[in-house]
Design a protein around this motif. Structure first.
Motif, short mmCIF file in Angstrom:
data_model
loop_
_atom_site.label_atom_id
_atom_site.label_comp_id
_atom_site.label_asym_id
_atom_site.label_seq_id
_atom_site.Cartn_x
_atom_site.Cartn_y
_atom_site.Cartn_z
N ASP B 177 0.84 -1.28 0.09
CA ASP B 177 -0.03 -0.11 0.10
C ASP B 177 0.76 1.12 0.12
O ASP B 177 0.52 2.16 -0.81
CB ASP B 177 -1.00 0.03 1.34
N LYS B 178 1.84 1.05 0.83
CA LYS B 178 2.85 2.34 0.89
C LYS B 178 3.59 2.66 -0.25
O LYS B 178 3.57 3.82 -0.74
CB LYS B 178 3.73 2.00 2.16
N GLN B 181 1.14 4.13 -2.76
CA GLN B 181 0.79 5.70 -2.44
C GLN B 181 1.91 6.56 -2.96
O GLN B 181 1.89 7.59 -3.65
CB GLN B 181 0.66 5.53 -1.02
N ASP B 230 -5.33 -0.23 -3.22
CA ASP B 230 -4.57 -0.51 -1.96
C ASP B 230 -4.81 -2.00 -1.81
O ASP B 230 -5.34 -2.57 -2.63
CB ASP B 230 -5.38 0.08 -0.74
N SER B 231 -4.64 -2.30 -0.49
CA SER B 231 -4.53 -3.80 -0.30
C SER B 231 -5.91 -4.49 -0.40
O SER B 231 -6.09 -5.74 -0.51
CB SER B 231 -3.55 -4.35 0.86
#
Lengths: 256, 272
Positions: B177-178, B181, B230-231
């Protein structure tokens, strides 16, 4: 408090160390008083402690301590400068390492102090002779442990340096040397031990300089409490330099 | 499709061995557009890491060429920033000193580089840990430091070799996710080498599947999942469809890899 609980705190461990040393000294005192150890060869620890104020006042032991400490300091600086540089050369050039590593290892085992007449011829009966013998005696472990530390640098750290296009000098200064520091410091400490033994030994042999000369004079006078008192100051010098190297290492690599 | 930022053309790499040599990578060609996230997935031993080292400039002596914006690159190149599979933070440097490392090498003054480092530390979500040493951080945090350090060099292409391989599945998903982002914030062109299917589909715009030895490109799968991602996407039906589709190709290659490993073990046993 249990031994495990003591070990968890720094002061607890120190107190445990001091208590054990005091207990060992008390045992020696008892063995000498009981006749198990000959009092004409080993003086009572209480006599050694009682001799300390006398050797400080009459034998100028603090000045002698300072003189030996200066010699060890100079030898250490030479060891750091030349030992690390030579270790880096052994790491950098495979041929040099293959050709000389065994010889450097042999140098570590050589009784350098017995070569003092040669050093006397070259440098005279001077502080330089003492420093150079200390330096020669401590050189091998610094070279070997530096080469070992540099060779042990994780490949991925070298690749990180390469990926940022570091020059060879930057790669050495910013990656290899910091990565090798723990091993370099092991070498420096070993070198320091060898240097110190040889410095005090040659002071004793040529009757010149600091604590070694004092030990020689006191032994000649059969002042055994004074002799052992002076040896305590050699131990103090050793502990001081050990502590100093540990502090420098912690400053350079604060957390492992 | 936009003009390629990274162009990998006809890469072939052989390793010399005592019994004649191994063809590790065979005629691999692909390109990555600006802002695109591409993953290369393949079984162990398919030459993924060899390809990573060739594109990053750490391995020479190969056929073909790697070009950034049309210019062939030889050796390491500032346009390509590398994140390694192994733990690669400098243990003697704090988080901020690690992240500021490429800026220090570039000659930036301390105050400016620390300010810049703080920006990238915030980007990977490590604000508050600037003065900590890697030994005081978890594995996932250390990998984020490594990513921030590479991002601080502001590469045109972020090249990552299984950066989350050593982490547990939950941490891996959250770090994914990071990374997404960051990629979406910076519009960072990214090439990820991985053997993890979920990770490849979760993160990528396109997944390139490699064959087992010699490593060739078998298929290119465009992942048409919505952005921002995202996840949570892993629970969607479309995600499952992509995973199943890629697994079909990958399964065959992974089976070949296992059979090959077993036959080599048998051969070694027979020689004894």
């Amino acid at each position: 408090m249990t031994v495990r609980a003591l070990a968890r705190t720094r002061n607890g461990a120190r107190a445990f160390g001091i208590a054990t040393t005091v207990a060992a000294i008390a045992v020696v005192e008892g063995l000498i008083r009981g006749g198990a150890i000959n009092a004409y060869i080993v003086p009572l620890p209480t006599q050694i402690l009682a001799a300390l104020p006398r050797i400080i006042a009459e034998e100028h032991v603090l000045q002698r301590f300072w003189q030996t400490a200066q010699e060890v300091l100079w030898a250490s600086l030479l060891l750091a400068a030349f030992g690390i540089a030579l270790g880096a050369l052994l790491y950098r050039f495979r041929l040099l390492r293959q050709a000389f590593e065994a010889w450097v290892g042999a140098l570590a085992a050589a009784p350098i102090v017995l070569m003092y007449p040669l050093f006397l011829v070259i440098f005279g009966r001077s502080t330089t002779t003492i420093v150079m013998i200390g330096f020669a005696a401590g050189l091998a472990p610094v070279i070997l442990k530096t080469a070992e530390g540099l060779s042990g640098t994780r490949k991925v750290l070298i690749d990180v340096g390469r990926s940022f296009k570091l020059s060879p000098a930057q790669q050495f200064r910013k990656v290899l040397l910091p990565a090798a520091l723990p091993s370099v410091f092991v070498g420096l400490r070993l070198g320091l031990i060898f240097a110190m033994i040889n410095i005090v030994g040659v002071e004793f042999l040529i009757n010149f300089g600091g604590l070694g000369q004092l030990i020689n004079e006191l032994a000649e006078r059969y002042d055994l409490p004074g002799t052992y008192g002076a040896i305590l100051f050699v131990i103090l010098a050793s502990v001081t330099f050990f502590d100093l190297t540990a502090r420098i290492e912690r400053w350079l690599r604060p957390v492992e | 499709m936009a003009e390629a930022l990274l162009d990998v053309r006809n890469i072939t790499k052989r390793f010399a061995t005592s019994d004649g040599g191994i063809l590790a990578v065979d005629d691999v060609s692909f390109s990555v557009a600006p802002g695109e996230f591409v993953s290369i997935i393949g079984p162990s031993g398919c030459g993924k890491s060899t390809l990573f080292n060739i594109i990053g400039g750490l391995t020479g002596d190969y056929e073909g060429h790697v070009a950034v914006e049309g210019a062939t690159v030889v050796g390491t190149h500032p346009a390509i920033g590398m994140v390694f599979q192994e733990e690669s933070t400098f243990p003697w440097r704090t988080v901020e000193e690690n992240v500021a490392f490429p800026l220090e090498i570039g000659g930036m003054v301390r105050a400016a580089r620390m300010e810049r480092a703080a920006h990238f530390i915030a980007l990977v979500g490590l604000t508050g840990f600037e003065r900590r040493y890697p030994a005081e951080l978890s594995g996932g945090m250390r990998q984020r430091v490594a990513i921030a350090r590479t991002l601080a060099s502001e590469p045109r292409i972020l090249l990552m070799d299984e950066p989350f391989a050593a982490l547990d599945e939950q941490t891996r998903l959250l770090l994914g996710d990071k990374v997404l982002q960051i990629q979406q914030t910076l519009k960072q062109t990214t090439l990820l080498i991985t053997h993890n299917l979920t990770e490849a589909v979760q993160l990528s715009d396109r997944v390139l599947v490699m064959t087992y030895r010699p490593g060739r490109l078998k298929r290119s799968v465009t992942i048409d999942l919505p952005h921002p991602r995202d996840s949570e996407v892993v629970s969607s039906e479309a995600f499952g469809h992509y995973v199943a589709q890629i697994w079909q190709d990958l399964r065959e290659e992974a089976s070949r890899g296992i059979e090959d490993a077993e036959s080599r073990v048998r051969l070694r046993g027979a020689r004894r």
